[in-house]
Design an enzyme around this catalytic site. Structure first.
Site, PDB file in Angstrom:
ATOM      1  N   HIS A   1       0.836  -1.204   0.000  1.00  0.00           N
ATOM      2  CA  HIS A   1       0.000   0.000   0.000  1.00  0.00           C
ATOM      3  C   HIS A   1       0.877   1.263   0.000  1.00  0.00           C
ATOM      4  CE1 HIS A   1      -3.135  -2.664   2.184  1.00  0.00           C
ATOM      5  NE2 HIS A   1      -3.601  -2.459   0.977  1.00  0.00           N
TER       6      HIS A   1
ATOM      7  N   LYS B   1     -17.944  -5.843   6.413  1.00  0.00           N
ATOM      8  CA  LYS B   1     -16.685  -6.547   6.667  1.00  0.00           C
ATOM      9  C   LYS B   1     -16.388  -6.489   8.158  1.00  0.00           C
ATOM     10  CE  LYS B   1     -13.833  -6.337   2.507  1.00  0.00           C
ATOM     11  NZ  LYS B   1     -12.561  -5.866   1.959  1.00  0.00           N
TER      12      LYS B   1
ATOM     13  N   SER C   1      -3.080  -7.637   3.051  1.00  0.00           N
ATOM     14  CA  SER C   1      -3.388  -7.430   4.469  1.00  0.00           C
ATOM     15  C   SER C   1      -3.786  -8.754   5.123  1.00  0.00           C
ATOM     16  CB  SER C   1      -4.530  -6.428   4.628  1.00  0.00           C
ATOM     17  OG  SER C   1      -4.179  -5.191   4.076  1.00  0.00           O
TER      18      SER C   1
HETATM   19  P1  ADP Z   1      -9.851  -3.634  -0.654  1.00  0.00           P
HETATM   20  O1  ADP Z   1     -10.592  -4.204   0.517  1.00  0.00           O
HETATM   21  O2  ADP Z   1     -10.530  -2.503  -1.317  1.00  0.00           O
HETATM   22  O3  ADP Z   1      -9.300  -4.655  -1.618  1.00  0.00           O
HETATM   23  P2  ADP Z   1      -7.135  -3.342   0.291  1.00  0.00           P
HETATM   24  O4  ADP Z   1      -6.735  -2.548   1.478  1.00  0.00           O
HETATM   25  O5  ADP Z   1      -6.926  -4.810   0.344  1.00  0.00           O
HETATM   26  O6  ADP Z   1      -8.623  -2.924   0.043  1.00  0.00           O
HETATM   27  O7  ADP Z   1      -6.409  -2.780  -0.996  1.00  0.00           O
HETATM   28  C1  ADP Z   1      -6.549  -1.456  -1.413  1.00  0.00           C
HETATM   29  C2  ADP Z   1      -5.893  -1.296  -2.772  1.00  0.00           C
HETATM   30  O8  ADP Z   1      -4.501  -1.551  -2.667  1.00  0.00           O
HETATM   31  C3  ADP Z   1      -6.406  -2.220  -3.856  1.00  0.00           C
HETATM   32  O9  ADP Z   1      -6.373  -1.532  -5.080  1.00  0.00           O
HETATM   33  C4  ADP Z   1      -5.389  -3.332  -3.880  1.00  0.00           C
HETATM   34  O10 ADP Z   1      -5.328  -3.967  -5.142  1.00  0.00           O
HETATM   35  C5  ADP Z   1      -4.134  -2.544  -3.597  1.00  0.00           C
HETATM   36  N1  ADP Z   1      -3.087  -3.372  -2.997  1.00  0.00           N
HETATM   37  C6  ADP Z   1      -3.178  -4.160  -1.917  1.00  0.00           C
HETATM   38  N2  ADP Z   1      -1.995  -4.791  -1.675  1.00  0.00           N
HETATM   39  C7  ADP Z   1      -1.151  -4.376  -2.649  1.00  0.00           C
HETATM   40  C8  ADP Z   1       0.203  -4.689  -2.987  1.00  0.00           C
HETATM   41  N3  ADP Z   1       0.905  -5.566  -2.284  1.00  0.00           N
HETATM   42  N4  ADP Z   1       0.743  -4.074  -4.058  1.00  0.00           N
HETATM   43  C9  ADP Z   1       0.001  -3.216  -4.789  1.00  0.00           C
HETATM   44  N5  ADP Z   1      -1.281  -2.882  -4.544  1.00  0.00           N
HETATM   45  C10 ADP Z   1      -1.849  -3.465  -3.489  1.00  0.00           C
END
Ligand code: ADP
Length: 158
Positions: free
Chosen positions: A17, A41, A128
């Protein structure tokens, strides 16, 4: 002025992130990290905890702020006078859902563009959920999340 919104759950924020935040902050004049308060969630961290951690790890980025939102993303984007949504793409598995969301948001407001940033390769496996799974069993997450997040996760699971 180009204002971008990077929405997500950030439960918790990872180096993946943070990488997207840093890179996106160079593409727009101002970036708002939108922390989704999703009643359906069941997150590990409260919205307040997630916001605080994100604020801590982005404190050196002048054009980045962190805010909670609930409801429709396009409404939050409009409320903030933004017109760009930033999302990260890790693998093909992200693609179908992300494309669908981008198209739905486009149909809701044609002035809002979604920009996808390809993950930096060293973070392509990182999520996450993975961090929570490792931390739950007492594993070391230091290489996956910033120090402040890792300290917090340790406290959370003691
Ligand atoms: P959501 O519940 O909306 O998927 P996340 O917090 O899991 O929220 O992810 C938010 C954004 O960050 C999404 O666009 C996801 O694809 C991106 N993301 C999550 N982990 C990574 C990573 N390791 N590298 C690049 N982008 C990521």
């Amino acid at each position: 002025m180009k204002i971008g919104v990077y929405p997500g759950s950030f439960d918790p924020a990872t180096y993946g992130h943070l990488d997207i935040i840093k890179r996106a902050s160079q593409l727009v004049d101002y970036l708002i990290v939108g922390v989704l308060n999703n009643v359906r969630k069941k997150p590990l961290l409260t919205v307040e905890e997630r916001i605080k951690l994100l604020q801590d790890i982005t404190e050196d980025l002048d054009n980045v702020s962190v805010e909670a939102f609930s409801g429709l993303l396009v409404d939050f984007v409009k409320e903030k006078n933004a017109n760009i949504i930033i999302r990260g793409l890790r693998a093909v598995t992200d693609f179908e859902y992300e494309l669908q969301m981008a198209q739905v948001n486009q149909s809701l407001d044609k002035n809002i563009e979604t920009i996808f940033l390809a993950t930096s390769v060293q973070y392509s496996f990182l999520s996450s959920s993975l961090v929570k799974e490792i931390a739950k069993f007492g594993g070391n997450v230091d290489s996956l999340v910033p120090q402040k997040v890792s300290d917090y996760m340790k406290k959370k699971y003691i």
